[in-house]
Design a protein around this motif. Structure first.
Motif, PDB file in Angstrom:
ATOM      1  N   LEU A 164       0.843  -1.247  -0.070  1.00  0.00           N
ATOM      2  CA  LEU A 164       0.012  -0.189   0.220  1.00  0.00           C
ATOM      3  C   LEU A 164       0.977   1.323   0.009  1.00  0.00           C
ATOM      4  N   ILE A 165       0.531   2.147  -0.772  1.00  0.00           N
ATOM      5  CA  ILE A 165       1.255   3.524  -0.806  1.00  0.00           C
ATOM      6  C   ILE A 165       0.257   4.557  -1.002  1.00  0.00           C
ATOM      7  N   ASP A 166       0.497   5.750  -0.558  1.00  0.00           N
ATOM      8  CA  ASP A 166      -0.380   6.901  -0.605  1.00  0.00           C
ATOM      9  C   ASP A 166      -0.212   7.672  -1.719  1.00  0.00           C
ATOM     10  N   THR A 167      -0.949   8.520  -2.238  1.00  0.00           N
ATOM     11  CA  THR A 167      -0.885   9.233  -3.396  1.00  0.00           C
ATOM     12  C   THR A 167       0.489   9.902  -3.892  1.00  0.00           C
ATOM     13  N   TYR A 168       1.008  10.575  -2.730  1.00  0.00           N
ATOM     14  CA  TYR A 168       2.413  11.097  -3.048  1.00  0.00           C
ATOM     15  C   TYR A 168       3.423   9.927  -3.481  1.00  0.00           C
ATOM     16  N   VAL A 169       3.599   8.825  -2.810  1.00  0.00           N
ATOM     17  CA  VAL A 169       4.517   7.829  -3.339  1.00  0.00           C
ATOM     18  C   VAL A 169       3.766   7.304  -4.860  1.00  0.00           C
ATOM     19  N   GLY A 170       2.679   7.211  -4.781  1.00  0.00           N
ATOM     20  CA  GLY A 170       1.942   6.799  -6.171  1.00  0.00           C
ATOM     21  C   GLY A 170       2.354   7.816  -7.464  1.00  0.00           C
ATOM     22  N   VAL A 171       2.370   8.953  -7.315  1.00  0.00           N
ATOM     23  CA  VAL A 171       2.659   9.668  -8.494  1.00  0.00           C
ATOM     24  C   VAL A 171       4.306   9.744  -8.543  1.00  0.00           C
ATOM     25  N   ILE A 172       4.819   9.484  -7.684  1.00  0.00           N
ATOM     26  CA  ILE A 172       6.326   9.385  -7.863  1.00  0.00           C
ATOM     27  C   ILE A 172       6.688   8.196  -8.523  1.00  0.00           C
ATOM     28  N   THR A 173       6.298   6.853  -8.115  1.00  0.00           N
ATOM     29  CA  THR A 173       6.374   5.548  -8.722  1.00  0.00           C
ATOM     30  C   THR A 173       5.685   5.752 -10.165  1.00  0.00           C
ATOM     31  N   ASP A 174       4.616   5.938 -10.507  1.00  0.00           N
ATOM     32  CA  ASP A 174       3.949   5.951 -11.689  1.00  0.00           C
ATOM     33  C   ASP A 174       4.734   7.038 -12.732  1.00  0.00           C
TER      34      ASP A 174
ATOM     35  N   MET B 284       1.179  -4.302   3.717  1.00  0.00           N
ATOM     36  CA  MET B 284       2.095  -3.553   3.877  1.00  0.00           C
ATOM     37  C   MET B 284       2.277  -2.160   3.648  1.00  0.00           C
ATOM     38  N   MET B 285       2.081  -1.192   4.455  1.00  0.00           N
ATOM     39  CA  MET B 285       1.641   0.279   4.268  1.00  0.00           C
ATOM     40  C   MET B 285       2.945   1.017   4.442  1.00  0.00           C
ATOM     41  N   CYS B 286       3.354   1.696   3.152  1.00  0.00           N
ATOM     42  CA  CYS B 286       4.215   2.785   3.233  1.00  0.00           C
ATOM     43  C   CYS B 286       3.824   4.269   3.995  1.00  0.00           C
ATOM     44  N   ILE B 287       4.415   4.568   4.964  1.00  0.00           N
ATOM     45  CA  ILE B 287       3.791   5.738   5.833  1.00  0.00           C
ATOM     46  C   ILE B 287       5.211   6.852   6.008  1.00  0.00           C
ATOM     47  N   ARG B 288       4.511   7.906   6.441  1.00  0.00           N
ATOM     48  CA  ARG B 288       5.694   9.045   7.175  1.00  0.00           C
ATOM     49  C   ARG B 288       5.178   9.461   8.486  1.00  0.00           C
ATOM     50  N   SER B 289       6.006  10.110   9.021  1.00  0.00           N
ATOM     51  CA  SER B 289       5.591  10.713  10.176  1.00  0.00           C
ATOM     52  C   SER B 289       4.579  11.775  10.333  1.00  0.00           C
ATOM     53  N   SER B 290       3.991  12.309   9.220  1.00  0.00           N
ATOM     54  CA  SER B 290       3.287  13.268   8.951  1.00  0.00           C
ATOM     55  C   SER B 290       1.773  12.635   9.053  1.00  0.00           C
ATOM     56  N   MET B 291       1.774  11.329   9.020  1.00  0.00           N
ATOM     57  CA  MET B 291       0.569  10.680   8.794  1.00  0.00           C
ATOM     58  C   MET B 291      -0.183   9.968  10.058  1.00  0.00           C
ATOM     59  N   LYS B 292       0.148  10.569  11.220  1.00  0.00           N
ATOM     60  CA  LYS B 292      -0.365  10.452  12.429  1.00  0.00           C
ATOM     61  C   LYS B 292      -1.713  10.372  12.640  1.00  0.00           C
ATOM     62  N   GLN B 293      -2.487  11.333  12.204  1.00  0.00           N
ATOM     63  CA  GLN B 293      -4.018  11.612  12.202  1.00  0.00           C
ATOM     64  C   GLN B 293      -4.623  10.292  11.239  1.00  0.00           C
ATOM     65  N   TYR B 294      -3.926  10.076  10.430  1.00  0.00           N
ATOM     66  CA  TYR B 294      -4.655   9.188   9.386  1.00  0.00           C
ATOM     67  C   TYR B 294      -4.650   7.720   9.904  1.00  0.00           C
ATOM     68  N   LEU B 295      -3.444   7.571  10.342  1.00  0.00           N
ATOM     69  CA  LEU B 295      -3.250   6.257  11.284  1.00  0.00           C
ATOM     70  C   LEU B 295      -4.186   6.072  12.686  1.00  0.00           C
ATOM     71  N   GLU B 296      -4.364   7.160  13.204  1.00  0.00           N
ATOM     72  CA  GLU B 296      -5.214   7.220  14.266  1.00  0.00           C
ATOM     73  C   GLU B 296      -6.656   6.799  14.079  1.00  0.00           C
ATOM     74  N   ASN B 297      -7.003   7.234  12.763  1.00  0.00           N
ATOM     75  CA  ASN B 297      -8.136   6.857  12.157  1.00  0.00           C
ATOM     76  C   ASN B 297      -8.498   5.560  12.000  1.00  0.00           C
ATOM     77  N   ARG B 298      -7.369   4.861  11.471  1.00  0.00           N
ATOM     78  CA  ARG B 298      -7.310   3.316  11.055  1.00  0.00           C
ATOM     79  C   ARG B 298      -7.367   2.666  12.246  1.00  0.00           C
ATOM     80  N   SER B 299      -6.772   3.098  13.269  1.00  0.00           N
ATOM     81  CA  SER B 299      -6.611   2.060  14.572  1.00  0.00           C
ATOM     82  C   SER B 299      -7.971   2.106  15.242  1.00  0.00           C
ATOM     83  N   LYS B 300      -8.852   2.816  14.756  1.00  0.00           N
ATOM     84  CA  LYS B 300     -10.392   2.709  15.415  1.00  0.00           C
ATOM     85  C   LYS B 300     -11.055   1.851  14.588  1.00  0.00           C
ATOM     86  N   GLU B 301     -10.396   1.469  13.344  1.00  0.00           N
ATOM     87  CA  GLU B 301     -11.300   0.460  12.476  1.00  0.00           C
ATOM     88  C   GLU B 301     -10.620  -0.982  12.799  1.00  0.00           C
ATOM     89  N   PHE B 302      -9.466  -1.082  13.047  1.00  0.00           N
ATOM     90  CA  PHE B 302      -8.766  -2.567  13.336  1.00  0.00           C
ATOM     91  C   PHE B 302      -7.515  -2.297  14.337  1.00  0.00           C
TER      92      PHE B 302
END
Length: 399
Positions: A235-245, A292-310
């Motif tokens: 899993l990659i976010d849109t930032y890594v997605g545009v770079i690899t694409d 396997m999810m590629c993340i950055r330290s700026s994704m704290k809020q995004y991951l907080e939301n995911r931790s409510k789902e699993f």
């Protein structure tokens, strides 16, 4: 020729190196200082202010400590960059809504070109930046090789590059990994890192997070291979997605790799997600997947939301960056946040810079008369090469 180390001697990063003949002036790299929180432009007449006095600027790769001041130079001075290196520079800065270079001159691997009366040959080398280069500068039979940043432990073989390089008069060489705590250490290869990651995850069926730089393309390949071997979606976010694409080809990307899935972290980037209808993945599917999810330290809020789902309990976080970043406050907070969620942090990293055996091989092959260390805090290490004059205590060297 004359060599003027304007900046970058006895420090890591912030490289600005001038090479001149009687009629031509060239700058090798134009990096911002790593420790500067905001860009500080040096007072260099003819480069950043006044009337242009330089015939060209050569950029070895897109890391900020080599290209960070490029948008600040006088507009009449042409900038030269590798094609893919420029594209990554452009899309990554465009994504972040930062200033980037507009239409530099693009060179190709090993195709000679002239800036004034100095002949330039760019050699593709391995680094944690994709499409990185060494430069050979030739004027009236005098040859200078500038290494930029390089290594031998990535996925490009070092030996073919060595075979192509000629003997030179002067070697301007990086020495990032020569700090005292790294002396004698040999880098793991990316393939060894891949094997190590697979072994660590043996018997673990929980999701994996990877903290890494989104522009470290070799590392993305390594992690993709680990994800495949351990039967996880990558899993990659849109930032890594545009770079690899942008790179495409055999680099794992969300357009042509079925096991690469792209997710949305920021609603403002929804238009990007729409470009990948077959490979996009939403939060519900993520919650029900082994990934396997590629993340950055700026994704704290995004991951907080995911931790409510699993539950994150029992998950692994691969830390795949320079250890020094752990001293920074935002990184400390992020790692503590993941630990509180029950995630175990494991270091899975190798350097993007040369180690001692790489220096030995390169210097043995090109037999320089003079070595000028840059991008290092331990220039004296190079004194071990007794057949070479090692210069690190003066800025201007004539050859």
């Amino acid at each position: 020729m004359e060599i003027n180390i304007i900046r970058g001697q006895n420090q890591i990063g912030g490289s600005i190196i001038e090479i001149s003949s009687e009629s031509t002036k060239i700058i090798l790299d134009i990096g911002s200082n790593l420790e500067d929180k905001e860009i500080v432009v040096p007072e260099i007449d003819g480069l950043f202010k006044g009337e242009a006095k330089y015939d060209g600027v050569l950029i070895s790769h897109y890391h900020s400590d080599h290209v960070g001041l490029a948008t600040r130079i006088l507009p009449d001075i042409p900038i030269y960059m590798g094609e893919k290196s420029y594209e990554i520079h452009k899309v990554s800065n465009e994504y972040m809504e930062r200033e980037y270079l507009k239409e530099p001159k693009v060179f190709k691997v090993e195709e000679e070109f002239l800036i004034g009366d100095i002949k330039i040959t760019p050699y593709l080398c391995d680094h944690s930046a994709f499409d990185a280069y060494m430069f050979l500068l030739d004027y009236e039979g005098k040859k200078i090789l500038y290494t930029g940043d390089f290594r031998s432990n990535g996925r490009k073989s070092f030996e073919p590059l060595l075979r192509k390089l000629p003997k030179v008069d002067v070697l301007i060489i990086e020495g990032t990994n020569l700090s005292n705590n790294k002396i004698g250490k040999i880098n793991l290869t990316e393939r060894e890192l891949e094997k190590k990651g697979i072994e660590i995850l043996e018997g673990n069926d929980r999701p994996v997070f990877v903290l890494m730089a989104g522009t470290n393309i070799d590392r993305i390949v390594t992690l993709y291979k680990i994800a495949n071997a351990t039967k996880r979606l990558f899993l990659i976010d849109t930032y890594v997605g545009v770079i690899t694409d942008t790179i495409g080809g055999n680099i794992p990307n969300p357009r042509t790799f079925s096991n690469v899935r792209i997710f949305l972290m920021n609603q403002d980037k929804y238009e990007i997600l729409k470009n990948y209808p077959q490979n996009k993945i939403g939060k519900n599917e993520i919650a029900n997947s082994n990934f396997m999810m590629c993340i950055r330290s700026s994704m704290k809020q995004y991951l907080e939301n995911r931790s409510k789902e699993f539950s994150f309990e029992g998950c692994v976080l691969f830390y795949s960056m320079w250890e020094g970043y752990k001293k920074q406050e935002n990184m400390k907070e992020f790692l503590e946040f993941m630990e509180e969620k029950g995630v175990k942090t494991i270091s899975l990293h190798t350097s993007g810079h040369a180690d001692e055996k790489d220096f030995d091989k390169l210097i043995k092959k090109i037999e320089p008369e003079i070595i000028i260390p840059v991008h290092t805090e331990n220039s004296e290490w190079f004194k071990r090469y007794e057949n070479c004059e090692v210069i690190y205590d003066k800025n201007i060297i004539k050859i």
